[in-house]
Design an enzyme around this catalytic site. Sequence first.
Site, mmCIF file in Angstrom:
data_model
loop_
_atom_site.group_PDB
_atom_site.id
_atom_site.type_symbol
_atom_site.label_atom_id
_atom_site.label_comp_id
_atom_site.label_asym_id
_atom_site.label_seq_id
_atom_site.Cartn_x
_atom_site.Cartn_y
_atom_site.Cartn_z
ATOM 1 N N LYS A 142 -2.173 -4.534 -9.518
ATOM 2 C CA LYS A 142 -0.971 -4.839 -8.739
ATOM 3 C C LYS A 142 0.250 -4.574 -9.614
ATOM 4 C CE LYS A 142 1.257 -8.545 -6.144
ATOM 5 N NZ LYS A 142 1.108 -9.925 -5.691
ATOM 6 N N LYS A 173 -2.353 -2.053 -5.317
ATOM 7 C CA LYS A 173 -1.148 -2.432 -4.585
ATOM 8 C C LYS A 173 0.095 -2.084 -5.391
ATOM 9 C CE LYS A 173 1.249 -6.284 -2.682
ATOM 10 N NZ LYS A 173 1.406 -7.698 -2.656
HETATM 11 C C1 PBG Z 1 2.364 -12.698 -3.809
HETATM 12 C C2 PBG Z 1 2.257 -11.468 -3.010
HETATM 13 C C3 PBG Z 1 3.237 -10.488 -2.847
HETATM 14 C C4 PBG Z 1 2.711 -9.587 -1.960
HETATM 15 C C5 PBG Z 1 1.431 -10.005 -1.605
HETATM 16 N N1 PBG Z 1 1.147 -11.170 -2.292
HETATM 17 C C6 PBG Z 1 4.617 -10.395 -3.362
HETATM 18 C C7 PBG Z 1 4.889 -10.366 -4.778
HETATM 19 O O1 PBG Z 1 4.017 -10.145 -5.615
HETATM 20 O O2 PBG Z 1 6.053 -10.613 -5.084
HETATM 21 C C8 PBG Z 1 3.456 -8.363 -1.485
HETATM 22 C C9 PBG Z 1 3.145 -7.960 -0.116
HETATM 23 C C10 PBG Z 1 4.062 -6.991 0.489
HETATM 24 O O3 PBG Z 1 5.102 -6.588 -0.031
HETATM 25 O O4 PBG Z 1 3.735 -6.625 1.589
HETATM 26 N N2 PBG Z 1 1.711 -12.682 -5.024
HETATM 27 ZN ZN ZN Z 2 2.453 -14.533 -6.105
#
Ligand code: PBG
Ligand code: ZN
Length: 336
Positions: A202, A255
Site C-alpha cells: 500500500k 493499492k
Molecule cells: C485506511 C484506508 C485508506 C483507504 C483504504 N483504507 C486511506 C488511507 O490510507 O489514508 C483508501 C481507500 C480509497 O482511497 O479508496 N487505512
Molecule cells: Zn488507516
Amino acid sequence: MLLPSYPKSRPRRLRATPAIRSLVRENNVSHSHLILPLFIKAGLNGKKEISSMPGHYQLSLKDLATEINEIQHLGIAAVILFGIPANKDDYGSDAYSDQGIIQQAIKTIRIIAPDMLIIADICFCEYTSHGHCGIVHQTSRGADVNNDHTLELLKKTAVSYAHAGADILAPSGMMDGMVETIRAALDQNDFSHLPILSYAVKYASSLYSPFRDAAEGAPAFGDRNTYQMDLANGNEALHEAALDVQEGADMLMVKPGHTYLDIIWRIKQAYPHLPLGAYHPSGEFAMIKAAAKKGWVDEKQAVKEILTSMKRAGADFIITYYAKEFCHWQNSAVPA
Ligand code: PBG
Ligand code: ZN
C-alpha cells in the site's frame, strides 16, 4: 518461435466482428470479480452523500440494510466495510468494541444477505482522534505510530470482527508483522478457518483523499509516510509481499491498482498461486466522475478499460467504487 510475417500473417482477421473479438478476448471483468466499499456511520439519521464521491454515501445501519438488498439484486457478491464511530479516542477503541459500528454492520448484513461475502477492513485511522492508522507515541523526532503497540490492538479488532461474523479480515494499516499477529490471534480464538486479505503493498498515495472525507479519517498532523510505502519503490513491494506470504496471508493486495500496474504484474509473477486483489481508489473514482460529468471521457468505456487493465496486469479481483455502475452496465449490455 518463428512467426510468419505479412502478408501471411494478418492480425486484423481476428478483429473483424464482435463475435470473433469476443472469442479471442484474453481478459474479462465480471461482477464476480468486484468488491464494493461501503461506509457505515454510527448515530447517523438517514444517508449522507460524500461530496467528492458522487453516488456514495455514509450510511446508517438502516440504510445499510436497504443498500444490501439493492446490491444483492444487482449481482454484487462481496463488500468491504469501513466504519465511522460515534466516538474517537487516542486508541481507536470503537474499532474493537463488541458494540462497534462495524460489528453491528456485519451482523446486519449477515441477516439480510447470508451469502454476501463480508470483508472487514482493519485499521484505526477512522477510529483515532488523530486520524493515524495506529497508536501514536512521542519519539525523539516527534509523534509517530508505534508499530508493536498497534499490533496489540489489531489482534483485538480482528477477533471482534470475526466474532461478529466477518468472512475475511483485511488489515490495511501497513504495520510490520500485522499478518502474523492477526493470524495467531484468529487461530487462538477458533477462527483458523477465516482468511486474511493483506493490503501487503500500500503506497502513500494522493489518490485517497475522497476516502478520507468519506471515512472522516484524515491525519490531524503529519502524513502516512512512515508506514505506507514510498511510491517510487518497486523492489520493496516484493519484499513486503514476501513477508506477508511468510506470515500466512491468504490473499494479497496492491493499492492503488491502476497507477501501479507494474507492481501488480510483478507480485502476480512472483506469487502466481496466491489470489491477488487491486484497489481502485477513491481519488481515481472522483477523477473519472469529474471528467465524465464534463463530457471529457466516456465514463463507461473509461471504467471498463481501467478495470480490465488491472486484470490484464494480474489482479484476480478489484475493489472499486464503480462496482454498482459496472453491474448496471453489464446487466443492460448488448453484446459488444
Ligand atoms: C485506511 C484506508 C485508506 C483507504 C483504504 N483504507 C486511506 C488511507 O490510507 O489514508 C483508501 C481507500 C480509497 O482511497 O479508496 N487505512
Ligand atoms: Zn488507516
